[in-house]
Design an enzyme around this catalytic site. Structure first.
Site, short mmCIF file in Angstrom:
data_model
loop_
_atom_site.label_atom_id
_atom_site.label_comp_id
_atom_site.label_asym_id
_atom_site.label_seq_id
_atom_site.Cartn_x
_atom_site.Cartn_y
_atom_site.Cartn_z
N CYS A 98 0.84 -1.22 0.00
CA CYS A 98 0.00 0.00 0.00
C CYS A 98 0.86 1.25 0.00
O CYS A 98 0.46 2.30 -0.54
CB CYS A 98 -0.94 -0.01 1.20
SG CYS A 98 -0.14 -0.31 2.78
N HIS A 348 -1.43 0.88 7.79
CA HIS A 348 -1.89 0.94 6.40
C HIS A 348 -1.68 2.35 5.87
O HIS A 348 -1.84 3.34 6.59
CB HIS A 348 -3.37 0.57 6.34
CG HIS A 348 -3.92 0.53 4.95
ND1 HIS A 348 -3.41 -0.30 3.96
CD2 HIS A 348 -4.94 1.22 4.38
CE1 HIS A 348 -4.09 -0.11 2.84
NE2 HIS A 348 -5.02 0.80 3.07
#
Length: 1047
Positions: A98, A348
């Protein structure tokens, strides 16, 4: 409908009044439950397995009502993968990539960078054959193709695995996003500098590069020296600050150089106190501001994240920070990169990016893209996710035009365009790249068409199946007086379950040994009409077909006989129990085993069930496999006979001897009358039969006499040997090497194993074989030399030997066969006034050195060995409490207690020296022979029995380690066992500290069974740092070995 067991009882209730030879057709139909009423829809929540006529709850409800077409397939609408109009394309997260996706989206929205990349020469793409897939090679080629797909692809998201693979990134490991940004731009700059077009060579510098200088002023002479430098992003410290302006101000503030940090002035030619600061001279078009949230913590030795709120403006005026008068120093916020999570090693990454054409804000979260309402940046959701129990800092209020974040780690500002200046917002894709995009879009459209066709085929098939089921299900119920057949219930369920492939009908598991339907299988079959059966068999095939002629009379008759015997069994059991209490009236009695008499009803039931089992077909069972009914009885039988040596299988076998005759043990059998035997003979016609006049086995009688004679001889022998060697048996008045006895100069040596075995025989002569020989050869090397020195025996090798007085040796030489005499002599040298000790045979130095070397190597090269880690408080070891440790069984706790034993009954497996001290462990120089287990040979005054295994204390845990693992890895194990972070661990062995984390346990002297002391420092109150330690068990590799570093 009545429960299954009630239906089972009702089906066989007629056997109480009907004998096997009187069975008629009506009884057979009752056994197969032909007349049980069928269930109606809505009355049963699930199918009645005990009723062959119940056709409810087998999956028919899915087909009989109105059906949604989507239930006929499990294929998602391919249009859900299609890109919506006026939206952007997402990127697939390949595992932990990510952080890559966020930067790719930010760079894609840099229109100047995208336009420049499209101009890069790409001869491979321009001449590519459209019949094959295009595979980029260089970084520029990958970015060109990726950006072109992001711009004009019809897909909702695309796969960046080509670029990630080209960079050599580990898709399963999350890396430092800020470091990735620096390395990738550096790699891209180097790649573009090799382009032939001069307009492309300096694109990275034009977009991201600015100028500043380090200016140092000497406090003594006032000389100023400047060192110019370029920057691609400004790294701003956020600790202790609340706003972006404060961070920039601190970055540029003046720094004092004094003390050990003084500056060498070239004018003064000496170290002088000075001041140093950074001066900004020029700023790039795109200003990257790195907020240093991920910092190195010197206390923990790992990175940690600073979850501090920082406010930043939508319009940033850099004029006050710039040296000289800048023409245009106002920047607009164009992207915010967010890291969710409190740890530096997990979380994340997402990106908020402003569209340069429409000024709309978008949130890029891998495949998902969300447009913000009202053209405003919204960070509230991300900040809420980051809140944890351990960090409840309130979000400060932000002024209009400002935003506040505790998770933003990079801010991207674009220089504001002056009014009246037009900027090109459209980026045209070159024709050769557009052809590649068109080809990918064509493949996507073909895939969508294929998926749509598959959906249509599934729907058409489902509709046809729907009509078939509606037609056939109405024909399934069998009507009274009309032909019928039996169909497997499991097959009918699969036929109605459209998700499983339909196989042909298989009735073979239901067949009995006579080739007909077994009565026990009626619960797994359903009775359907002959017309429905004809249609199903014609469409799906299979067999054998089972109609009304397949009801098995033989099986019903056999079951009737067994059930009647079971009913009769209870009455016979009461009668036999009463008759067995009376003695036989004449000498015509029979011998029966007492165990058989106690268990005869259970054995009879098992025999009846075996007779019943013989009628069953064996297609469903492999050899040795049991059904559920026999398993339950076997389990009960095992519990009941747990104390017996062998499980009884045949009635009266417990009075059979090994030779097949009557057992000589009269205590295990008794006489019963003829009436009792005749009752039992009905149930056990093949049982061994012994009348009252039957003589016991003569062979067993002879062996019994011989055994008793041998026992008497052994007892006599044990008594004689014990009286001759009483002190050796009782461990009294034993000689020791530490305190050599004054009245002798010679002591004899035998293996401790011999003494242990001899003592066992003396204690239990009737149960133990006598010891006939002394095997001293195990103490010698292959050359016949002795393996121990006087010093080694004093220091620990005495655990393998026992010392004897000369008088005891004379007795042993007379009573036992001795293969080799071994002695140790004390020699007094008057000239030197010293004492020497010499063994006979003499020491074999070559073999002893070999054994010592082998033992030391084993200590260094072990694998899967146990060590004990003992937690220490205030430099004192935890003391074992009286109660057993949690997790230790009761028997282990019992062994841990000290138990007093009667004198003469001491445990030879553990003794104490005369001064009461525990025996010493083998030191590093001692020799370990492959001898039978014998912990010590020194005598003991007290009779205390102690366990020979390692005694675990409270606060101590056993760990499995290997010699080649590092101390760092051991600390990780200790962290999981004790919840103490590695940087808080102070480890030591015997007072020696273990400090070198990179050293192996073998090199640090950690050997099997070592006790490692753990002293824990006070834990820090930084929960995020502790979380980081749990996340990182090995040193960081970073981007080592990837394409970002030129590998």
């Amino acid at each position: 409908m009545a429960p299954r067991l009630q239906l089972e009882k009702a089906a066989w209730r007629w056997v109480e009044t009907v004998k096997p030879e009187e069975i008629r057709r009506e009884h057979i139909e009752l056994a197969y439950r032909i007349a049980v009423p069928a269930c109606k829809r809505g009355t049963c929540r699930r199918n009645c397995k005990g009723n062959p006529n119940c056709l409810v709850g087998i999956g028919e409800h899915v087909w009989l009502g109105e059906i949604d077409e989507n239930t006929f397939h499990n294929i998602d609408d391919p249009n859900s993968e299609r890109r919506d109009k006026n939206t952007f394309v997402g990127l697939t997260n390949l595992g932990a990539t990510c952080y890559v996706n966020t930067f790719l989206q930010v760079w894609f929205h840099n229109l100047e960078l995208r336009r420049t990349l499209y101009l890069c020469q790409n001869s491979r793409a321009e001449g590519h054959n459209m019949d094959s897939d295009y595979e980029p090679r260089t970084i520029c080629e990958h970015l060109q193709y990726l950006f072109a797909l992001l711009q004009n692809s019809n897909r909702r998201y695309i796969d960046p695995s080509g670029l990630v693979k080209a960079l050599g990134l580990d898709t399963g490991q999350q890396q430092d996003a800020q470091e990735f940004s620096k390395l990738f731009l550096s790699l891209l700059e180097d790649t573009l500098s090799k382009q032939k077009n001069p307009n492309l060579q300096n694109v990275i510098q034009q977009q991201f590069c600015g100028q500043f200088s380090y200016v140092t002023i000497c406090n003594q002479c006032g000389r100023s020296s400047a060192h110019p430098s370029r920057f691609y992003e400004l790294e701003l410290n956020i600790q202790g600050h609340k706003s972006l302006t404060e961070c920039i101000t601190e970055f540029l503030k003046e720094e004092k150089l004094d003390g050990d940090n003084r500056y060498f002035c070239e004018s003064c030619q000496s170290k002088q106190s000075a001041t140093r600061r950074i001066k900004l001279h020029s700023l790039p078009r795109t200003l990257n501001l790195q907020l240093m949230r991920f910092v190195f913590d010197r206390q923990t030795g790992h990175k940690k994240k600073l979850n501090t709120f920082i406010s930043f403006p939508e319009l940033l005026d850099m004029g006050p920070f710039l040296e000289g008068n800048g023409d245009n120093c106002v920047y607009e916020l164009s992207a915010v990169l967010i890291h969710r999570g409190i740890s530096a090693y997990s979380g994340h990454y997402i990106a908020h990016v402003r569209d340069a054409r429409t000024s709309d804000w978008y949130k890029f979260n891998d495949e998902e893209i969300e447009k913000m309402e009202g053209k405003k940046l919204q960070l509230g959701v991300e900040e809420d996710i980051a809140e944890t129990v351990k960090s409840q800092t309130r979000k400060p209020k932000c002024s209009k035009g400002y935003h506040c974040s505790r998770n933003a780690y990079m801010l991207v500002y674009k220089r504001q365009v002056e009014e009246g200046t037009q900027t090109e917002t459209n980026v045209e894709i070159p024709a050769f790249l557009q052809r590649l995009v068109d080809r990918d879009n064509k493949k996507f459209e073909e895939w969508c068409t294929e998926m749509a066709d598959m959906r249509k085929q599934s729907v058409d098939k489902g509709k046809a199946k729907h009509e078939e089921v509606k037609e056939l299900y109405e024909l399934l119920p069998a009507e009274d007086g009309y032909p019928y057949e039996f169909m497997p219930l499991d097959w009918l369920k699969k036929w109605l379950d459209d998700s499983t492939a339909i196989k042909e009908i298989d009735n073979t598991p239901f067949l009995c040994s006579h080739g007909k339907l077994h009565p026990d299988k009626i619960g797994e079959a359903k009775r359907i009409s002959h017309k429905a059966a004809e249609l199903l068999f014609s469409r799906y095939g299979g067999g054998p077909r089972l109609d009304q002629s397949s009801l098995c009379r033989d099986c019903v008759t056999q079951r009737c006989r067994v059930l009647r015997l079971k009913n009769q069994l209870n009455e016979d059991y009461k009668e036999v129990s009463n008759l067995a209490k009376l003695p036989p009236k004449s000498e015509q009695g029979f011998w029966i085993g007492k165990a058989s008499l106690r268990r005869w009803r259970q054995l009879a039931l098992e025999q009846l069930e075996e007779d019943e089992e013989e009628t069953k077909h064996t297609t469903n069972k492999t050899n040795g496999e049991k059904n559920s009914s026999t398993e339950s009885t076997d389990d009960g039988k095992e519990e009941k006979d747990e104390g017996e040596e062998e499980e009884m299988k045949t009635f009266n076998e417990d009075i059979l001897c090994y030779h097949g005759g009557l057992s000589i043990l009269e205590s295990e059998r008794r006489l019963v009358s003829v009436e009792v035997w005749n009752k039992l003979k009905v149930y056990f016609p093949k049982a061994p039969e012994f009348t009252q006049q039957q003589e016991p086995c003569q062979q067993c009688l002879r062996l019994d006499r011989e055994g008793k004679e041998n026992e008497a001889l052994n007892r006599m022998m044990a008594t004689e040997q014990k009286s001759s060697l009483l002190n050796l048996f009782q461990e009294k008045n034993r000689p020791t090497l530490q305190k050599w006895p004054q009245d002798t100069d010679v002591l004899y040596i035998v293996p401790l194993f011999f003494v242990d075995e001899w003592r066992k025989f003396i204690r239990r002569p009737a149960k133990t074989n006598p010891v006939s020989s002394v095997g001293n050869s195990i103490l010698l090397c292959p050359h016949g030399g002795f393996m121990f020195t006087y010093d080694s025996m004093v220091n620990g090798d005495a655990q393998h030997i026992a010392l004897l007085w000369p008088s005891e040796w004379e007795v042993i030489s007379r009573l036992f066969l001795v293969d080799q005499s071994i002695s140790i002599c004390r020699i007094y040298d008057k000239s030197r006034d010293s004492v020497e000790y010499q063994t006979q045979p003499e020491l074999c130095r070559e073999c002893r050195e070999g054994f010592i070397f082998q033992q030391q190597r084993d200590m260094r090269e072990y694998a899967q060995a146990t060590v004990y880690v003992r937690k220490v408080i205030d430099n004192k070891k935890m003391i074992r409490e009286a109660a057993p440790e949690l997790g230790v069984s009761g028997s282990e706790a019992e062994d841990e207690r000290e138990e007093l034993k009667m004198e003469g009954e001491k445990d030879p497996d553990f003794n104490q020296t005369e001064d009461g001290a525990k025996r010493q462990k083998l030191n590093e120089g001692s020799v370990g022979l492959a001898l039978p287990s014998a912990p010590t040979a020194t005598p003991a005054k007290s009779g205390i029995r102690r366990s020979t295994r390692h005694r675990k204390l409270r606060g101590e845990k056993a760990l499995i380690v290997s010699a080649n693992q590092t101390l760092k890895e051991l600390k990780i194990q200790i962290m999981h066992a004790f919840s103490v972070a590695p940087f808080d661990q102070n480890l030591s062995i015997d007072g020696r500290c273990l400090n070198d984390d990179s050293a192996t346990l073998g090199s640090l002297g950690v050997i099997p069974e070592s006790i490692i002391c753990l002293k824990a420092d006070e834990p820090i109150a930084d929960y995020a740092a502790m979380d980081d330690v749990y996340q990182v068990c090995m040193p960081e590799e970073g981007f080592k070995g990837t394409g970002l570093l030129g590998h």
